[in-house]
Design a protein around this motif. Structure first.
Motif, PDB file in Angstrom:
ATOM      1  N   ASN A 215       0.854  -1.178   0.000  1.00  0.00           N
ATOM      2  CA  ASN A 215       0.000   0.000   0.000  1.00  0.00           C
ATOM      3  C   ASN A 215       0.901   1.243   0.000  1.00  0.00           C
ATOM      4  O   ASN A 215       2.125   1.149   0.175  1.00  0.00           O
ATOM      5  N   GLY A 216       0.285   2.414  -0.197  1.00  0.00           N
ATOM      6  CA  GLY A 216       1.067   3.635  -0.389  1.00  0.00           C
ATOM      7  C   GLY A 216       1.955   3.966   0.788  1.00  0.00           C
ATOM      8  O   GLY A 216       3.113   4.351   0.623  1.00  0.00           O
ATOM      9  N   SER A 217       1.430   3.787   2.024  1.00  0.00           N
ATOM     10  CA  SER A 217       2.270   4.201   3.154  1.00  0.00           C
ATOM     11  C   SER A 217       3.435   3.240   3.359  1.00  0.00           C
ATOM     12  O   SER A 217       4.546   3.663   3.677  1.00  0.00           O
ATOM     13  N   ASP A 218       3.219   1.941   3.124  1.00  0.00           N
ATOM     14  CA  ASP A 218       4.350   1.003   3.264  1.00  0.00           C
ATOM     15  C   ASP A 218       5.395   1.252   2.170  1.00  0.00           C
ATOM     16  O   ASP A 218       6.606   1.203   2.440  1.00  0.00           O
ATOM     17  N   ALA A 219       4.917   1.524   0.952  1.00  0.00           N
ATOM     18  CA  ALA A 219       5.869   1.790  -0.140  1.00  0.00           C
ATOM     19  C   ALA A 219       6.655   3.070   0.164  1.00  0.00           C
ATOM     20  O   ALA A 219       7.870   3.138  -0.086  1.00  0.00           O
ATOM     21  N   ALA A 220       5.990   4.084   0.727  1.00  0.00           N
ATOM     22  CA  ALA A 220       6.684   5.341   1.065  1.00  0.00           C
ATOM     23  C   ALA A 220       7.689   5.105   2.188  1.00  0.00           C
ATOM     24  O   ALA A 220       8.814   5.604   2.136  1.00  0.00           O
ATOM     25  N   ARG A 221       7.279   4.322   3.189  1.00  0.00           N
ATOM     26  CA  ARG A 221       8.212   4.018   4.301  1.00  0.00           C
ATOM     27  C   ARG A 221       9.479   3.357   3.766  1.00  0.00           C
ATOM     28  O   ARG A 221      10.589   3.714   4.136  1.00  0.00           O
ATOM     29  N   ARG A 222       9.287   2.397   2.859  1.00  0.00           N
ATOM     30  CA  ARG A 222      10.441   1.699   2.277  1.00  0.00           C
ATOM     31  C   ARG A 222      11.347   2.688   1.527  1.00  0.00           C
ATOM     32  O   ARG A 222      12.562   2.696   1.689  1.00  0.00           O
ATOM     33  N   ALA A 223      10.738   3.545   0.718  1.00  0.00           N
ATOM     34  CA  ALA A 223      11.527   4.492  -0.098  1.00  0.00           C
ATOM     35  C   ALA A 223      12.270   5.482   0.797  1.00  0.00           C
ATOM     36  O   ALA A 223      13.451   5.776   0.578  1.00  0.00           O
ATOM     37  N   GLU A 263       5.208  14.842   2.342  1.00  0.00           N
ATOM     38  CA  GLU A 263       5.249  15.230   3.759  1.00  0.00           C
ATOM     39  C   GLU A 263       6.677  15.088   4.319  1.00  0.00           C
ATOM     40  O   GLU A 263       7.188  15.972   5.007  1.00  0.00           O
ATOM     41  N   TRP A 264       7.319  13.981   3.958  1.00  0.00           N
ATOM     42  CA  TRP A 264       8.699  13.758   4.438  1.00  0.00           C
ATOM     43  C   TRP A 264       9.639  14.821   3.862  1.00  0.00           C
ATOM     44  O   TRP A 264      10.477  15.379   4.576  1.00  0.00           O
ATOM     45  N   CYS A 265       9.469  15.139   2.583  1.00  0.00           N
ATOM     46  CA  CYS A 265      10.319  16.170   1.952  1.00  0.00           C
ATOM     47  C   CYS A 265      10.121  17.517   2.651  1.00  0.00           C
ATOM     48  O   CYS A 265      11.085  18.213   2.972  1.00  0.00           O
ATOM     49  N   ARG A 266       8.856  17.874   2.902  1.00  0.00           N
ATOM     50  CA  ARG A 266       8.578  19.166   3.562  1.00  0.00           C
ATOM     51  C   ARG A 266       9.254  19.217   4.922  1.00  0.00           C
ATOM     52  O   ARG A 266       9.862  20.217   5.293  1.00  0.00           O
ATOM     53  N   ALA A 267       9.147  18.108   5.648  1.00  0.00           N
ATOM     54  CA  ALA A 267       9.706  18.077   7.003  1.00  0.00           C
ATOM     55  C   ALA A 267      11.220  18.264   6.986  1.00  0.00           C
ATOM     56  O   ALA A 267      11.807  18.696   7.974  1.00  0.00           O
ATOM     57  N   HIS A 268      11.862  17.934   5.863  1.00  0.00           N
ATOM     58  CA  HIS A 268      13.333  17.996   5.801  1.00  0.00           C
ATOM     59  C   HIS A 268      13.842  19.053   4.828  1.00  0.00           C
ATOM     60  O   HIS A 268      15.030  19.044   4.490  1.00  0.00           O
ATOM     61  N   GLY A 269      12.966  19.936   4.382  1.00  0.00           N
ATOM     62  CA  GLY A 269      13.398  21.033   3.506  1.00  0.00           C
ATOM     63  C   GLY A 269      13.860  20.570   2.134  1.00  0.00           C
ATOM     64  O   GLY A 269      14.694  21.216   1.495  1.00  0.00           O
ATOM     65  N   ILE A 270      13.324  19.442   1.669  1.00  0.00           N
ATOM     66  CA  ILE A 270      13.696  18.901   0.341  1.00  0.00           C
ATOM     67  C   ILE A 270      12.660  19.393  -0.673  1.00  0.00           C
ATOM     68  O   ILE A 270      11.450  19.233  -0.456  1.00  0.00           O
ATOM     69  N   VAL A 271      13.110  19.972  -1.774  1.00  0.00           N
ATOM     70  CA  VAL A 271      12.184  20.504  -2.783  1.00  0.00           C
ATOM     71  C   VAL A 271      11.576  19.339  -3.575  1.00  0.00           C
ATOM     72  O   VAL A 271      12.299  18.468  -4.065  1.00  0.00           O
ATOM     73  N   VAL A 272      10.246  19.337  -3.682  1.00  0.00           N
ATOM     74  CA  VAL A 272       9.555  18.280  -4.428  1.00  0.00           C
ATOM     75  C   VAL A 272       9.325  18.756  -5.865  1.00  0.00           C
ATOM     76  O   VAL A 272       8.639  19.754  -6.090  1.00  0.00           O
ATOM     77  N   ILE A 273       9.917  18.020  -6.797  1.00  0.00           N
ATOM     78  CA  ILE A 273       9.783  18.375  -8.219  1.00  0.00           C
ATOM     79  C   ILE A 273       8.959  17.292  -8.909  1.00  0.00           C
ATOM     80  O   ILE A 273       9.372  16.127  -8.958  1.00  0.00           O
ATOM     81  N   ALA A 274       7.787  17.661  -9.421  1.00  0.00           N
ATOM     82  CA  ALA A 274       6.986  16.697 -10.178  1.00  0.00           C
ATOM     83  C   ALA A 274       7.354  16.814 -11.652  1.00  0.00           C
ATOM     84  O   ALA A 274       7.294  17.907 -12.224  1.00  0.00           O
ATOM     85  N   ASP A 275       7.731  15.699 -12.236  1.00  0.00           N
ATOM     86  CA  ASP A 275       7.955  15.653 -13.683  1.00  0.00           C
ATOM     87  C   ASP A 275       6.618  15.309 -14.329  1.00  0.00           C
ATOM     88  O   ASP A 275       6.201  14.149 -14.370  1.00  0.00           O
TER      89      ASP A 275
END
Ligand SMILES: Cc1ncc(COP(=O)(O)O)c(C=O)c1O
Length: 461
Positions: A215-223, A263-275
């Motif tokens: 599921n999405g949250s498990d896949a995100a946790r892994r990544a 959410e993880w990117c925001r928490a760590h100041g990482i810029v999210v770029i959507a292609d």
């Protein structure tokens, strides 16, 4: 505008396949062997004068195009389910974009926005600020190609964060320039032999429900766990991700995956770029595919469909991030060309007109229903997935492994019957469909019937 296509040949419809595969309703579109004699002649000249590394997927040379049908130099017609890899989303010879471009050509074709600016560039930027996801002040920079947009988005993110690391995911495709070939999942054919690839790029697993079952949250946790170990969140300038991977095989992430990464990117100041180069601008039934997933990137890269075939790309996003480079740090000679901007304004008008995006969704429903019916009949189709006018079928062996030979056979059989189907998938085993969202129901049905015939022949071979 394109000249009218030659009249279709009036040969009889193909016979229904013995298995009960749908009968092909339309006339036979292909009148010569494929490639025909003129295409073969041009193919020989191509081999002599064009680099072998620029190798067309299909050996037919196109003479004209009209909405969703290509006509080759031998008079053969092909239903175009590739749209030049997602560029002619509003159909070949789109009247509005063509008229706007011609009008601009009459006025001026180039000044360079960085020398003497013009209104079209500003207006495209304003319209993109309104159209892209996120309710915050936005700015744009315009370019010419998708890879250029990705390169610039990364430059901007690095300047903003003063960090170097770039996170990407498996099966990604972002272009063929030096930096972008370091982001791609596949080394062959893009990067092999081209020297060292750029550093500070960290690749983690994507969400791929057909294969990982997560599921999405498990896949995100892994990544995220992998990135924290291998890159360190504090070292990452940006995450670059396609909301739906196109070249990678029309991979739709599990629900919740993209918002969790965001959410993880925001928490760590990482810029999210959507292609959104392949998925953006109406293709999936929304203006941007991110909208299907509750994904609100900081920066969005667009190209391909934005000017209906005239080269244009853009990076659009949070104003404070977009202002990070010094004046003069972005742009190039042809960036945001005025003819392309004029066409883009017409494209945006058409996409925002009532009914356009709804039609893209209908196209997707019709294609998805047809593909699932074929899946029930042909076990080579392991998975059917897509949204709007972006669909893929994953082809598998009886053991469930990727089957690239099935793609090669089916695309050849379809071509001989008058249908262009693109490859996809990291193993070349996904058959990808990117028709124009203006395609008629009749042409969709004809394309599905041709695919049905191809599957029938392939199953019997
Ligand atoms: C998702 C994605 N990103 C980037 C690119 C690169 O765009 P371009 O070929 O215009 O450089 C492509 C092209 O296919 C693409 O599909």
């Amino acid at each position: 505008m394109n000249p009218a296509a030659p009249a279709q040949t009036a040969a009889p419809a193909a016979p229904a396949a013995s298995s009960g595969a749908p009968a092909r309703p339309g006339p036979r579109r292909v009148r010569t062997e494929v490639p025909g004699p003129r295409s073969r002649e041009l193919g020989e000249r191509r081999s002599e004068y064009v680099s072998a590394a620029v190798s067309p997927a299909f050996p037919v040379f196109i003479a004209s195009a009209d909405d969703s049908v290509l006509t080759d130099v031998d008079g053969n017609e092909f239903i175009d389910f590739g749209s030049g890899i997602g560029v002619t989303t509003l159909g070949h010879g789109n009247a509005g974009a063509t008229a706007a471009a011609v009008d601009q050509i009459d006025r001026f074709t180039h000044t360079l926005f960085g020398v003497t600016p013009y209104e079209g560039y500003v207006e495209v930027s304003r319209r993109l600020a309104l159209a892209t996801p996120g309710d915050f002040p936005k700015k744009s920079m315009l370019g010419s190609t998708g890879a250029e947009a990705i390169e610039n988005a990364i430059k901007i993110a690095r300047a903003h964060t003063r960090r170097n690391g770039i996170a990407v995911v498996d099966h990604a495709y972002h272009g063929r320039t030096n930096l972008t070939l370091g982001l791609n999942f596949k080394a062959t054919p893009y990067a092999i032999g081209a020297g060292p690839r750029p550093g500070e790029i960290y690749r983690t697993a994507n969400s791929y429900p057909f294969h990982d079952g997560l599921n999405g949250s498990d896949a995100a946790r892994r990544a995220i766990a992998y990135l924290e170990k291998t890159a360190g969140a504090e070292n990452l300038a940006c995450l670059v991700i396609e909301p739906i991977q196109g070249e990678g095989g029309v991979i739709l992430p599990a629900e919740g995956f993209l918002p969790a990464l965001q959410e993880w990117c925001r928490a760590h100041g990482i810029v999210v770029i959507a292609d959104e180069i392949q998925t953006g601008l109406g293709r999936t039934g929304r203006m941007f595919a991110s909208e299907h997933f509750g994904f609100v990137p900081d920066l969005v890269a667009t190209a391909k469909a934005i000017a209906s075939g005239i080269p244009l790309s853009a990076v659009t996003g949070r104003a404070e991030i977009m202002d990070s480079m010094s004046p003069g740090g972005l742009s190039g000679t042809f960036s945001g060309n005025p003819v392309a901007c004029a066409a883009a304004l017409s494209v945006l008008d058409q996409l925002e007109a009532p009914g356009t995006l709804e039609r893209a969704a209908e196209v997707g429903d019709r294609i998805g229903t047809g593909l699932r019916a074929l899946q029930a009949r042909y076990p080579v189709i392991g998975d059917v997935r897509g949204l709007g006018a972006l669909h893929g079928i994953e082809l598998v062996t009886p053991a469930g492994d990727p089957d690239p030979s099935a793609y090669r056979a089916l695309s050849r059989l379809a071509l001989e019957r008058g249908l262009i189907l693109l490859p996809g998938g990291s193993d070349g085993h996904v058959l990808r469909m990117l028709p124009a969202i203006t395609v008629s129901d009749a042409l969709i049905d004809e394309a599905l019937a041709i695919l049905g015939e191809a599957l029938e022949v392939h199953a019997g071979s």
